[in-house]
Motif scaffolding. Sequence first.
Motif, mmCIF file in Angstrom:
data_model
loop_
_atom_site.group_PDB
_atom_site.id
_atom_site.type_symbol
_atom_site.label_atom_id
_atom_site.label_comp_id
_atom_site.label_asym_id
_atom_site.label_seq_id
_atom_site.Cartn_x
_atom_site.Cartn_y
_atom_site.Cartn_z
ATOM 1 N N HIS A 1 45.692 51.604 55.277
ATOM 2 C CA HIS A 1 46.905 51.539 56.104
ATOM 3 C C HIS A 1 47.700 50.274 55.811
ATOM 4 N N VAL A 2 47.182 49.469 54.896
ATOM 5 C CA VAL A 2 47.843 48.229 54.500
ATOM 6 C C VAL A 2 48.791 48.540 53.347
ATOM 7 N N ASN A 3 49.937 47.910 53.354
ATOM 8 C CA ASN A 3 50.905 48.067 52.275
ATOM 9 C C ASN A 3 50.374 47.356 51.039
ATOM 10 N N ARG A 4 49.922 48.124 50.051
ATOM 11 C CA ARG A 4 49.308 47.567 48.844
ATOM 12 C C ARG A 4 49.925 48.177 47.602
ATOM 13 N N ALA A 5 49.678 47.512 46.491
ATOM 14 C CA ALA A 5 50.095 48.031 45.191
ATOM 15 C C ALA A 5 48.904 47.959 44.245
ATOM 16 N N LEU A 6 48.877 48.867 43.300
ATOM 17 C CA LEU A 6 47.837 48.920 42.284
ATOM 18 C C LEU A 6 48.507 48.844 40.922
ATOM 19 N N VAL A 7 48.000 47.960 40.079
ATOM 20 C CA VAL A 7 48.502 47.826 38.716
ATOM 21 C C VAL A 7 47.312 47.955 37.765
ATOM 22 N N ALA A 8 47.412 48.908 36.851
ATOM 23 C CA ALA A 8 46.388 49.072 35.813
ATOM 24 C C ALA A 8 47.004 48.640 34.486
ATOM 25 N N ILE A 9 46.275 47.818 33.739
ATOM 26 C CA ILE A 9 46.765 47.341 32.447
ATOM 27 C C ILE A 9 45.755 47.721 31.374
ATOM 28 N N VAL A 10 46.229 48.467 30.381
ATOM 29 C CA VAL A 10 45.387 48.827 29.232
ATOM 30 C C VAL A 10 46.214 48.731 27.959
ATOM 31 N N ASP A 11 45.584 48.286 26.894
ATOM 32 C CA ASP A 11 46.269 48.251 25.604
ATOM 33 C C ASP A 11 46.624 49.669 25.165
ATOM 34 N N GLY A 12 47.783 49.803 24.537
ATOM 35 C CA GLY A 12 48.205 51.100 24.027
ATOM 36 C C GLY A 12 47.483 51.485 22.747
ATOM 37 N N ASP A 13 46.976 50.484 22.030
ATOM 38 C CA ASP A 13 46.338 50.723 20.739
ATOM 39 C C ASP A 13 47.226 51.654 19.915
ATOM 40 N N THR A 14 46.706 52.774 19.452
ATOM 41 C CA THR A 14 47.518 53.701 18.641
ATOM 42 C C THR A 14 48.104 54.839 19.479
#
Length: 179
Positions: free
Chosen positions: A66-79
């Motif tokens: 119920h908390v205002n949150r954000a999620l960020v996922a970071i992954v290399d694009g590679d090929t």
Amino acid sequence: MSSKKAKIVVICEDAQQGYFARRFLYGMKWGRSQVRIEFGPSGIGSGEQWVREVYIEELKNLRSSHVNRALVAIVDGDTLGVRGRIQQFDRRCEESQIKPRQKKEKVAIIVPTRSIETWIEYLEGNTVNETASYPKLQYESDCQPSVDKLVEYCRSAGLPESAPDSLRAACDEYQERVR
């Protein structure tokens, strides 16, 4: 703005991506207590795969909170590039029988292509292409001037025309989904 009070959970492949993300978010005026960064354990399997697995759990947590949150996922694009990686996240959601991220959700998928080192090399003033590999930094903190330059771009007129497509896509993800 209420989104500035959100807690941001960043999941990424390694310490370099984590340092880059933390420095960027602090530069964009997020407080230290608002940001949680987690990165995959070194030397144990694929960092990219670890991020996709943790993403499912964090997405469930975000949706049940119920908390205002954000999620960020970071992954290399590679090929695979930006689109290919985002499709992998969508497929992983479907395999886990949960809906992929929705347009209104504060869920960003950031894909430096070929890797975060491409962005660092570009922000150091060099010409890059997203299929070449660039050297890793000796220390994660060595990217600080590059990240500060990115923050400067984001807080002023935006990225130059010469910016890599994946960096441009990441800025759009941040502006549209997190900010």
